[in-house]
Scaffold this active site. Structure first.
Site, short mmCIF file in Angstrom:
data_model
loop_
_atom_site.label_atom_id
_atom_site.label_comp_id
_atom_site.label_asym_id
_atom_site.label_seq_id
_atom_site.Cartn_x
_atom_site.Cartn_y
_atom_site.Cartn_z
N ASP A 211 0.86 -1.18 0.00
CA ASP A 211 0.00 0.00 0.00
C ASP A 211 0.90 1.23 0.00
O ASP A 211 1.66 1.46 0.96
CB ASP A 211 -0.86 -0.06 1.27
CG ASP A 211 -1.80 1.13 1.39
OD1 ASP A 211 -1.68 2.09 0.61
OD2 ASP A 211 -2.65 1.08 2.29
N ASN B 61 -5.64 13.56 -11.17
CA ASN B 61 -6.31 14.06 -12.38
C ASN B 61 -5.90 15.52 -12.59
O ASN B 61 -5.32 16.15 -11.69
CB ASN B 61 -7.83 13.89 -12.28
CG ASN B 61 -8.37 14.48 -11.00
OD1 ASN B 61 -8.27 15.68 -10.75
ND2 ASN B 61 -8.92 13.63 -10.15
N ASP C 73 -5.22 7.92 -5.53
CA ASP C 73 -5.41 9.34 -5.24
C ASP C 73 -6.29 9.50 -3.99
O ASP C 73 -5.91 10.19 -3.01
CB ASP C 73 -6.08 9.98 -6.47
CG ASP C 73 -6.13 11.50 -6.44
OD1 ASP C 73 -5.63 12.09 -5.47
OD2 ASP C 73 -6.68 12.09 -7.39
N SER D 163 -1.89 5.22 -14.18
CA SER D 163 -2.87 5.02 -15.28
C SER D 163 -3.47 3.63 -15.37
O SER D 163 -4.33 3.41 -16.23
CB SER D 163 -2.27 5.38 -16.66
OG SER D 163 -2.26 6.78 -16.86
N THR D 164 -3.04 2.68 -14.54
CA THR D 164 -3.50 1.29 -14.75
C THR D 164 -4.75 0.93 -13.95
O THR D 164 -5.14 -0.23 -13.89
CB THR D 164 -2.38 0.27 -14.43
OG1 THR D 164 -1.99 0.42 -13.06
CG2 THR D 164 -1.18 0.48 -15.32
N GLY D 165 -5.41 1.94 -13.35
CA GLY D 165 -6.67 1.70 -12.65
C GLY D 165 -7.80 2.35 -13.43
O GLY D 165 -8.14 1.92 -14.54
N TYR E 165 -7.87 4.88 -15.25
CA TYR E 165 -7.51 5.36 -16.59
C TYR E 165 -7.30 4.23 -17.60
O TYR E 165 -7.05 4.51 -18.78
CB TYR E 165 -6.30 6.28 -16.52
CG TYR E 165 -6.63 7.70 -16.05
CD1 TYR E 165 -7.93 8.09 -15.72
CD2 TYR E 165 -5.63 8.67 -15.93
CE1 TYR E 165 -8.22 9.38 -15.28
CE2 TYR E 165 -5.92 9.96 -15.51
CZ TYR E 165 -7.23 10.31 -15.18
OH TYR E 165 -7.51 11.60 -14.76
N1 AR6 Z 1 -1.26 1.75 -3.08
C1 AR6 Z 1 -0.67 1.42 -4.27
N2 AR6 Z 1 -1.36 1.30 -5.43
C2 AR6 Z 1 -2.69 1.52 -5.39
C3 AR6 Z 1 -3.38 1.88 -4.20
C4 AR6 Z 1 -2.60 1.99 -3.02
N3 AR6 Z 1 -3.15 2.33 -1.84
N4 AR6 Z 1 -4.70 2.02 -4.51
C5 AR6 Z 1 -4.83 1.75 -5.83
N5 AR6 Z 1 -3.62 1.44 -6.35
P1 AR6 Z 1 -5.72 4.56 -10.09
P2 AR6 Z 1 -5.15 5.97 -12.61
C6 AR6 Z 1 -3.26 1.08 -7.74
O1 AR6 Z 1 -7.11 4.27 -10.52
O2 AR6 Z 1 -5.48 4.76 -13.40
C7 AR6 Z 1 -8.38 8.74 -9.61
O3 AR6 Z 1 -9.75 8.90 -9.44
C8 AR6 Z 1 -4.35 0.52 -8.63
O4 AR6 Z 1 -4.52 -0.86 -8.39
O5 AR6 Z 1 -5.48 4.97 -8.69
O6 AR6 Z 1 -3.91 6.75 -12.97
C9 AR6 Z 1 -7.67 10.05 -9.95
O7 AR6 Z 1 -8.28 11.15 -9.29
C10 AR6 Z 1 -3.76 0.79 -10.02
O8 AR6 Z 1 -2.90 -0.27 -10.44
O9 AR6 Z 1 -5.03 5.72 -11.02
C11 AR6 Z 1 -7.82 10.13 -11.44
O10 AR6 Z 1 -9.06 10.69 -11.79
C12 AR6 Z 1 -2.89 2.03 -9.83
O11 AR6 Z 1 -2.86 2.26 -8.41
C13 AR6 Z 1 -7.76 8.69 -11.87
O12 AR6 Z 1 -8.16 7.92 -10.74
C14 AR6 Z 1 -3.45 3.26 -10.48
O13 AR6 Z 1 -4.86 3.27 -10.41
C15 AR6 Z 1 -6.36 8.25 -12.23
O14 AR6 Z 1 -6.40 6.94 -12.73
#
Ligand code: AR6
Length: 197
Positions: free
Chosen positions: A23, A37, A47, A134-136, A138
């Site tokens: 985490d 974002n 985030d 970007s892998t969540g 996005y």
């Molecule tokens: N620790 C490490 N990795 C994490 C955690 C954590 N606590 N929580 C999630 N992840 P994302 P994005 C991973 O969606 O795709 C937001 O709403 C997750 O499994 O957090 O860049 C922002 O405000 C994934 O592999 O970010 C933007 O609007 C990775 O973090 C948007 O999401 C990224 O997933 C950005 O989307």
């Protein structure tokens, strides 16, 4: 879970690359990177978790920044303090929204990693921990994202005179950790194959 339960490290130049399963909000580094974002408005995923764990001071600083700069373009990065997180700074960057991989997504993703390292460098920091940007929400495919992220980090560490000596990714699932480890091993094997030519 213990954020250091699964961890892999490599020496690169004068520095270290790490992959950790855990985490990010609990990971000790001088800077943590937020997959934000363009409005720095908070959201879900990492985030939301970083803002929840770090407290309201971070959002107050984000609002001040946005009042000054308007929006943070995809591929750019800015720093705030880290509130109550186990870090000195939170570096906010914006990755690309993935559509089909032909709309410049790899270049914007590489830029998000590079810009974040540039901000850390300006602040004279020694260690930076990234999420898999970007892998969540996005939608960037994990393996393709690892193929962009890891070469940027490896190249940064291989350059001389950099302030950041310890850099890596904190992956939130075993699948993500396995994927990044696989891509790292593949990159290392191709470097060795080239060295043997
Ligand atoms: N620790 C490490 N990795 C994490 C955690 C954590 N606590 N929580 C999630 N992840 P994302 P994005 C991973 O969606 O795709 C937001 O709403 C997750 O499994 O957090 O860049 C922002 O405000 C994934 O592999 O970010 C933007 O609007 C990775 O973090 C948007 O999401 C990224 O997933 C950005 O989307």
């Amino acid at each position: 879970m213990d954020p250091t339960q699964r961890q892999l490290e490599r020496s690169i130049g004068n520095g270290r690359l790490f992959l950790a399963r855990g985490d990010l909000t609990r990971f000790p580094a001088e800077a943590l990177v937020n997959a934000a974002n363009s409005a720095l408005a908070g959201g879900g995923g990492v985030d939301g978790a970083l803002h929840r764990a770090g407290g309201p001071r971070i959002m107050a600083e984000c609002r001040e920044l946005i009042a000054r700069i308007g929006r943070l373009e995809p591929g750019a990065a800015v720093a705030t303090t880290a509130g109550t997180l186990p870090a000195r700074y939170l570096i906010h960057t914006v990755g690309p929204v993935y559509r089909d991989g032909t709309r410049g997504e790899p270049a914007v993703l590489a830029s998000a990693y590079r810009s974040s390292l540039g901000v850390a460098e300006e602040l004279g920091l020694g260690s930076v921990a990234f999420p898999s940007i970007s892998t969540g929400v996005y939608g960037y495919p994990l393996e393709a994202a690892a193929e962009v992220a890891l070469p940027v980090l490896l190249q940064y560490l291989a350059e001389n005179g950099r302030s950041v000596r310890r850099v890596g990714l904190v992956l939130f699932s075993d699948d993500a950790f396995d994927c990044y480890e696989r891509v790292l091993r593949r990159l290392e094997a191709s470097v060795e194959a080239r060295a043997g030519d």
